[in-house]
Structures are given as C-alpha cells and as structure tokens.
Write a protein that holds these residues in place. Sequence first.
Motif, mmCIF file in Angstrom:
data_model
loop_
_atom_site.group_PDB
_atom_site.id
_atom_site.type_symbol
_atom_site.label_atom_id
_atom_site.label_comp_id
_atom_site.label_asym_id
_atom_site.label_seq_id
_atom_site.Cartn_x
_atom_site.Cartn_y
_atom_site.Cartn_z
ATOM 1 N N VAL A 49 0.841 -1.201 0.000
ATOM 2 C CA VAL A 49 0.000 0.000 0.000
ATOM 3 C C VAL A 49 0.876 1.251 0.000
ATOM 4 O O VAL A 49 0.603 2.221 -0.718
ATOM 5 C CB VAL A 49 -0.972 -0.001 1.204
ATOM 6 C CG1 VAL A 49 -1.715 1.324 1.291
ATOM 7 C CG2 VAL A 49 -1.956 -1.163 1.086
ATOM 8 N N VAL A 53 0.786 4.212 -2.767
ATOM 9 C CA VAL A 53 0.542 5.619 -2.420
ATOM 10 C C VAL A 53 1.701 6.501 -2.892
ATOM 11 O O VAL A 53 1.496 7.474 -3.621
ATOM 12 C CB VAL A 53 0.320 5.786 -0.892
ATOM 13 C CG1 VAL A 53 0.311 7.268 -0.521
ATOM 14 C CG2 VAL A 53 -0.979 5.121 -0.467
ATOM 15 N N THR A 54 2.909 6.164 -2.489
ATOM 16 C CA THR A 54 4.004 7.105 -2.731
ATOM 17 C C THR A 54 4.631 6.989 -4.126
ATOM 18 O O THR A 54 4.925 8.011 -4.746
ATOM 19 C CB THR A 54 5.116 6.937 -1.674
ATOM 20 O OG1 THR A 54 5.593 5.597 -1.717
ATOM 21 C CG2 THR A 54 4.579 7.241 -0.284
ATOM 22 N N TRP A 57 1.093 6.464 -7.110
ATOM 23 C CA TRP A 57 0.287 7.691 -7.156
ATOM 24 C C TRP A 57 1.177 8.943 -7.052
ATOM 25 O O TRP A 57 1.189 9.785 -7.953
ATOM 26 C CB TRP A 57 -0.760 7.677 -6.042
ATOM 27 C CG TRP A 57 -1.597 8.922 -5.912
ATOM 28 C CD1 TRP A 57 -1.743 9.940 -6.834
ATOM 29 C CD2 TRP A 57 -2.406 9.297 -4.786
ATOM 30 N NE1 TRP A 57 -2.600 10.904 -6.340
ATOM 31 C CE2 TRP A 57 -3.026 10.535 -5.092
ATOM 32 C CE3 TRP A 57 -2.678 8.704 -3.546
ATOM 33 C CZ2 TRP A 57 -3.878 11.190 -4.197
ATOM 34 C CZ3 TRP A 57 -3.540 9.348 -2.665
ATOM 35 C CH2 TRP A 57 -4.131 10.576 -2.991
ATOM 36 N N GLY A 58 1.956 9.039 -5.984
ATOM 37 C CA GLY A 58 2.710 10.268 -5.739
ATOM 38 C C GLY A 58 3.718 10.608 -6.822
ATOM 39 O O GLY A 58 3.821 11.757 -7.258
ATOM 40 N N ARG A 59 4.462 9.611 -7.273
ATOM 41 C CA ARG A 59 5.544 9.867 -8.230
ATOM 42 C C ARG A 59 5.071 9.730 -9.681
ATOM 43 O O ARG A 59 5.330 10.607 -10.515
ATOM 44 C CB ARG A 59 6.699 8.888 -7.976
ATOM 45 C CG ARG A 59 7.920 9.104 -8.880
ATOM 46 C CD ARG A 59 8.884 7.928 -8.775
ATOM 47 N NE ARG A 59 8.272 6.723 -9.347
ATOM 48 C CZ ARG A 59 8.617 5.471 -9.021
ATOM 49 N NH1 ARG A 59 9.559 5.253 -8.109
ATOM 50 N NH2 ARG A 59 8.016 4.441 -9.598
ATOM 51 N N LEU A 61 1.879 9.300 -10.779
ATOM 52 C CA LEU A 61 0.599 9.986 -11.003
ATOM 53 C C LEU A 61 -0.298 9.227 -11.984
ATOM 54 O O LEU A 61 -0.350 8.006 -11.955
ATOM 55 C CB LEU A 61 0.901 11.434 -11.436
ATOM 56 C CG LEU A 61 1.507 12.300 -10.311
ATOM 57 C CD1 LEU A 61 2.338 13.454 -10.833
ATOM 58 C CD2 LEU A 61 0.395 12.813 -9.400
ATOM 59 N N GLY A 62 -1.011 9.961 -12.797
ATOM 60 C CA GLY A 62 -2.000 9.334 -13.677
ATOM 61 C C GLY A 62 -1.429 8.301 -14.636
ATOM 62 O O GLY A 62 -2.169 7.461 -15.166
ATOM 63 N N GLN A 63 -0.111 8.337 -14.853
ATOM 64 C CA GLN A 63 0.500 7.345 -15.756
ATOM 65 C C GLN A 63 0.367 5.935 -15.217
ATOM 66 O O GLN A 63 0.476 4.953 -15.955
ATOM 67 C CB GLN A 63 1.975 7.680 -15.996
ATOM 68 C CG GLN A 63 2.177 8.986 -16.745
ATOM 69 C CD GLN A 63 1.274 9.084 -17.948
ATOM 70 O OE1 GLN A 63 1.296 8.225 -18.811
ATOM 71 N NE2 GLN A 63 0.426 10.125 -17.996
ATOM 72 N N TRP A 65 -2.087 4.354 -14.367
ATOM 73 C CA TRP A 65 -3.174 3.556 -14.952
ATOM 74 C C TRP A 65 -2.609 2.588 -15.983
ATOM 75 O O TRP A 65 -3.083 1.473 -16.136
ATOM 76 C CB TRP A 65 -4.242 4.460 -15.576
ATOM 77 C CG TRP A 65 -5.092 5.094 -14.526
ATOM 78 C CD1 TRP A 65 -5.050 6.390 -14.084
ATOM 79 C CD2 TRP A 65 -6.106 4.442 -13.738
ATOM 80 N NE1 TRP A 65 -5.977 6.580 -13.070
ATOM 81 C CE2 TRP A 65 -6.639 5.404 -12.843
ATOM 82 C CE3 TRP A 65 -6.610 3.145 -13.703
ATOM 83 C CZ2 TRP A 65 -7.656 5.100 -11.921
ATOM 84 C CZ3 TRP A 65 -7.620 2.843 -12.796
ATOM 85 C CH2 TRP A 65 -8.132 3.820 -11.919
ATOM 86 N N TRP A 70 -2.908 -0.369 -13.134
ATOM 87 C CA TRP A 70 -4.144 -0.136 -12.371
ATOM 88 C C TRP A 70 -5.385 -0.540 -13.169
ATOM 89 O O TRP A 70 -6.327 -1.099 -12.616
ATOM 90 C CB TRP A 70 -4.283 1.348 -12.005
ATOM 91 C CG TRP A 70 -3.361 1.845 -10.943
ATOM 92 C CD1 TRP A 70 -2.544 1.093 -10.131
ATOM 93 C CD2 TRP A 70 -3.172 3.210 -10.556
ATOM 94 N NE1 TRP A 70 -1.860 1.924 -9.278
ATOM 95 C CE2 TRP A 70 -2.222 3.225 -9.515
ATOM 96 C CE3 TRP A 70 -3.695 4.432 -10.992
ATOM 97 C CZ2 TRP A 70 -1.811 4.404 -8.889
ATOM 98 C CZ3 TRP A 70 -3.291 5.613 -10.378
ATOM 99 C CH2 TRP A 70 -2.348 5.584 -9.346
ATOM 100 N N ILE A 278 -8.291 2.112 -5.898
ATOM 101 C CA ILE A 278 -6.974 1.503 -6.142
ATOM 102 C C ILE A 278 -6.190 1.204 -4.868
ATOM 103 O O ILE A 278 -5.503 0.182 -4.791
ATOM 104 C CB ILE A 278 -6.155 2.389 -7.105
ATOM 105 C CG1 ILE A 278 -6.856 2.480 -8.476
ATOM 106 C CG2 ILE A 278 -4.740 1.861 -7.262
ATOM 107 C CD1 ILE A 278 -7.003 1.160 -9.205
ATOM 108 N N LEU A 279 -6.278 2.057 -3.854
ATOM 109 C CA LEU A 279 -5.500 1.764 -2.640
ATOM 110 C C LEU A 279 -6.011 0.471 -1.993
ATOM 111 O O LEU A 279 -5.229 -0.380 -1.565
ATOM 112 C CB LEU A 279 -5.569 2.924 -1.634
ATOM 113 C CG LEU A 279 -5.192 4.319 -2.166
ATOM 114 C CD1 LEU A 279 -5.054 5.298 -1.009
ATOM 115 C CD2 LEU A 279 -3.910 4.277 -2.970
#
Lengths: 405, 405
Positions: A49, A53-54, A57-59, A61-63, A65, A70, A278-279
């Motif tokens: 998880v 998250v980091t 998502w954080g680094r 981002l939308g890529q 997917w 995802w 997603i999380l």
Amino acid sequence: MSITRAGCAALDSADPLRGFRAEFVLPENVVYMLGNSLGALPRRTIEAVSHTVTAEWGRDLGQSWNTAGWWDLPEVIGDRIGNLIGAGPGTVLTGESTSVSIFKVMSAAVRLRPGRRTVVVESEGFPTDRYAVQGLAAGFDLNVRDFGPEGSLADSLDDDVAVVLLSHVDYRTGALRDMAADTAAAHAAGALVIWDLCHSAGALPVEVGAADFAVGCTYKYLNGGPGAPSYLYCAPAHLAEAEPVLCGWHGHAAPFAFEADYRPATGVRRFGAGTPPILSMSALGASLELWDKVDIRSVRAKSVALTELFIALTEPLGLDLATPRDPAGRGSQISFRHEHGYPIMRALLDHGVHGDFRAPDIMRFGFTPLFLRYVDVYDAADTLAEIIGKGIWQDERYQRRVTVT
Amino acid sequence: MSITRAGCAALDSADPLRGFRAEFVLPENVVYMLGNSLGALPRRTIEAVSHTVTAEWGRDLGQSWNTAGWWDLPEVIGDRIGNLIGAGPGTVLTGESTSVSIFKVMSAAVRLRPGRRTVVVESEGFPTDRYAVQGLAAGFDLNVRDFGPEGSLADSLDDDVAVVLLSHVDYRTGALRDMAADTAAAHAAGALVIWDLCHSAGALPVEVGAADFAVGCTYKYLNGGPGAPSYLYCAPAHLAEAEPVLCGWHGHAAPFAFEADYRPATGVRRFGAGTPPILSMSALGASLELWDKVDIRSVRAKSVALTELFIALTEPLGLDLATPRDPAGRGSQISFRHEHGYPIMRALLDHGVHGDFRAPDIMRFGFTPLFLRYVDVYDAADTLAEIIGKGIWQDERYQRRVTVT
C-alpha cells in the motif's frame, strides 16, 4: 483423555501451516477469532500500500493507470481469486462492494430467464444479499420467495423461478451447503443459481463447478483489508450474453473511445462499472500473493481440527451449539446461541478474545487457519469458561451496546 | 506587452494560495496538468493511510469499526464535501464509485416522479453517466432523451420527463453550465435534476441550491487518490422518501439488527449499500482536511488567471480552442481540438507536461490552483510551442496507442 495446553502447543509445532502466522501483524495477547469478519493485516500489505501511495500515485501519477497496471487490476486480481474457487481465467472480476456485485449478477441472471418472475433467497441469508434482491425486485417487479433453512430447496422451485441465491456457508450458524447438489437442483427446475462465497472462499476448497454466478467478499478469510472490494464470477457459458442493469465505463467494450452508447465489453469485464478504489485494490492484491503458497486442503484440515478442538474444550459449558456438529456440514466458524451472548462477547473482547455477536442471540467465533493456533483456541475456551463460570459477563460495562458489534 | 517567465514567477510570489503546493508530493521537473483526472498526492495522506493500515487495521482490527469511526466515515466525509458544494450536514454520503452513485440517485429520482417515463441526458455527457442511465432505463423501461450541447434545455423538456442529468462542467470542453438556471428550467417542467459535479467541486464555488440530487468524484480536484469513492447529495426535501433501487446493509435503518427485510435508514444513509473501501476512504478523508484552510473564491480567481494565461501564451500557435473563451463560461480546464492531439499529448508527457487526450480529438489541460503555479503554465505553453513548432510529435514513438490515455 483431557486436552492440555501443552498438547495444543505440540499440534502447533507439527502444523504444516505454522509458517504463515509470521506473515501477519497480530497484536500481543490477543486471540483473533474475528477473521471471518475482518481478516488480519498481512505484513506484505504494509509495503504494497505504501508503494501504491508514494510511488505509483505520488511519483508516477495518472501514468500509473498504464505503467502500474491499475486499469487491469480488476481482472488480474480476479484471476487470483479464481484460483481459490475453481474458476478459470477471465471469469472473475473485482472492484466494487459485495452488495453492488450481488445486484449486478442478480440483474444479469434474471434477464437470462425472461418470462420467469420469481427469485428465491434464503430467509436466513445475509441481510445485504436479501436487501439487494428486494431492492432489485421492487424496481423490476419481481417476486421474492423466501426459502427457510429447514426446507428442501427443490420444494421452493417451480417454473416461475428465474434465479436462486444461496450462501455457501451461513453467516450466523456456519452451516455449509452442498454446492453441487443445490446447483443441480436449481438447474433441474430450469433456474440459474448464484452462490455467495463470503464465508467459504479462503476457508475451505470451493469449486464453482456448474454454478452460473458467484459473489464473495475479500475482507474475511482473504485478508484484503477493511471494506476490500468484492469479486464476482460469471460462468463462461453466460459471458457472451450476461448484461447487468448497472453499467459504467469500466464495463464498456472501448472505454477510451468515449462512445455515446453503452456496448458491453467481451468477457467478465462487462460486469465492471465504476473506477475501482486503487489503494484498497493494492492491499487486496498483496494479501492474495500469500495464497500462491497455500494448499487449501491443509487449510480445511486445520480448520476442521481447530473447530473440533473448540467444541470439545467448550463442551463442559453446556452451550447451545448453533453450528452443525458434523465438520463436513460446517464452514470455518463455531456459533453458540445464548441469551446473554452480547455481554459475554463484550467481556471476551475485554479479555483479549475477539469474536462477535450477531443478533438476536449468536456468539460467533471464526477460525482462520493461516494465523490461528491450537493454543489460541485453548486459551479462548479457557477464557470463555472463566467469563461464564465466574459470571464476569454480568458486569454492568458489558451490557452497554456499541454501534458496531 | 509580452508575458515573461519572470512575470509569472512574480505572480506566484503574490499568490495567496502559494503555501498549498508544499502540501503535495509532486515529482521534480513535471508540470502536472492532469489534476482534473487524478489529483496529486497530499503529503498528509501518506501518514493517514499508513495509520489506517498499521494502527487501525493491524493493531485494533475489527474494533476499528467503532473505535476509529470507520462505520461513520461515509457521512463524516460526506459532510466535509458538503461544505464544498453548499450542502448542509447529513445530505452527502460517500462510499462507492461514481457510476454506482449515479445509478442510485437516478433510480431514486425516477421513483419520485411516477407516471413520467423519460429521462434527459446530455449527448456529450461523460460516458459513464450515460451508460448508468442507459442500463437503468433498459431495466426499468424508461425512455432516454438526448440533449445536445447546442440545444436549449427547456426545449428538451415536457411532461413526460421525470429527471434531467446534467454535468456542471463538461469533461471534454470544460464548458460550465448555469446550475441555478438549469435547475429552475427543469423544475418549471416538473422534472427533477441531478448534477454531476465531477469537474467542478474543488475547482470553483458550487452551490447545489435547489438541485434535487448531485454526484461527484473525489479523485480529481479533491485529490482523494486513484479510484477514491464518489459522493452523492440528496436534497433535504427528498430525504424522507427517496429510495434507490440498489440497496444494501449499510443503508438499513438498523444494520446490526440483521432484519430479514430492507427498511431504509433515516437521512442520507439510506443511499448506502455495500461496505466502503476503508483504505481509500482514509486517503480521501486526509485530502479533505486541506480544504478547511482553503478559500474557494481564491481557488476560482487563480483558476481563471491560470487558464487566461494559458490561452494567451498559446495564442500564437493558432490552436482551435474547444473551451469557452469567456472565463465565466468554463471550469478549470482548457481544451483544444487537434487532429494530431494524441501524439502531441504523448510528446508533451515525454517532455514533463502531463495532460491528457480525450477521443476523438481533444487535448485537455487541467488547472489545479492548489498546486499549479504560473511558471508551470508558462513552461507548459513553452513546451507545447516547441513540440508543435519543431514537429516533435511526429516522432514514431508518439503515435503508438496505450491502453489508458
């Protein structure tokens, strides 16, 4: 021959699943017999998880997917679950709540039997199963026929029955139904059958076999985390024509074409609707990795041994066993009916034994063989005997009801 | 008077929202103009999710339904969102996907107008909105009437229209509708109205006002995380009678009584169904804390300034602006139509500018005032000019389609 704690410890030493307990975070001095409600935290989930998250998502981002896959998680995780229920690749999808999954498959199933206007549900089935069907029935003008636990399924069937929804394991009593026999009975009457696997998958070998649909939750024996997404199964024979009434872009044949009209995807993806959380999906994916190393037959064998042990140890208390006495007829829980069940379970919790209470009078104990030990069962029975024997449950503080039990 | 990068930096220094960027994790050398699709990671979310995983789940286990307030999260988080859309306490619920929320409120709305059998949806609305309505309509035998972006809403209404579903901000063009005027038009025709706030809440002041229902997602401008649960709003006037066709135990009046028959809860909780994904809910809750300190009017002012800046900077490129030129008529995004939109956006991404492409020909740039700077907009325009001016987008590698764009 009396059972001793040392004897239980010896059973733990010889347990082929003993290595799995270390895969979980479990508090000190707690006997966790609530894995049938919320499974424990697998250690690997913490890192998974955090990474989602980091890093994802954080680094990224939308890529993510694309790059973290995802978009494909509902099917990738679905295939992993398929391995646990005898379902082939491409027949299981994850992503939304159990209630939503039940609604989806029930709406699709009813449409596969046009002309039939009755659905059969268990009178003692898990309430959300009943509520989902009642809501659908009210909207679509279907008849809901209740089927009692004592009755014969065949007697509840006739040529107006489109679909039967059954629980593999009863959430209150732990009674285990014969999936193959009930599926055959439903089919003999021309009805389709949906199985609720919430209390069986991960606790015992499950084979969807000839079932038409199945649904299940992942936060119990699969340890996916609080509110982890559910899964649904659609038999290959129905994949080309099943159409749930609840649709969304994740179920579209070409979601990124942004077409004006709905066109269901090929395969089980057509049961997708909204964007999955997603999380929570990440946690579920991590917990399922554990199962690659698990022999489910060993899980069942230990489950039977643990529940038999608990029945034997609690026998002197003269409790009213609500679970079938024959291990072949139950899942991985033991329930007792008791008029003071609520305060007894509160007192147990206060003494480090986690179980739960289900209205009106059920004391429920879950057995998750991956982390529960024989000594835990010994200690739980010992504590229960003390709480009942000394009347500890009568303390005023155990009478007070809390929101969620 | 030409716009310089130094001038943009000066605007950033004077920006009343400048302190918020540090609240987010943003990769180096990236201009993130995809916050309208997936918001960036708030730093506080890292700790919040970790706490939920290790302390609430790992340590406190199933007790966290009470002790950590998991059970109440759908309403507690809902109330926080209510503050951003002008909705009072007890009228907003979170927990399931946007598609599911649309399905729930649409099914409830249709039942509030018995006798009327038509629902009006936008021909250019977000596909999942259309798909959810199409699925429901097929099941319920409703007529779906398309309403084009050029048409007058009033012309699409008659006494058979039960419900109108409208997007506050169009996902492709960024065009902003007048909520109060459209709501009044729908009501004048005796219809109810549902607003999709996915692309407006968190980007500009929203007042649900006289609207009957609203839905929105939280992973865009609210930065709730990938697939974060959606929210739904039900006007107080409808709370006592609204009954979605999709029901589950979280919407029951007494969920822990495990009653055999569905009885809707009082208030917005009756829109609950399945168990919400708690890890994703935790992330959403953390991201919403940021908004306690945000003046949404400052967000709107900066959004207008950033989008005006981008239009001005890109004007020499002669692009076909798909977004209304008047800032009063748009949300917080800028879109251009371009026959080579796809490879241009791929090349931009490769050069550190994240935006996205929406079929058939829309290049989309989102402006999240909490973390996007004026210099970022300057750099994005500069990069876009280079990619178009030098024909960089023609490189073969930018033509290849990936699953999710």
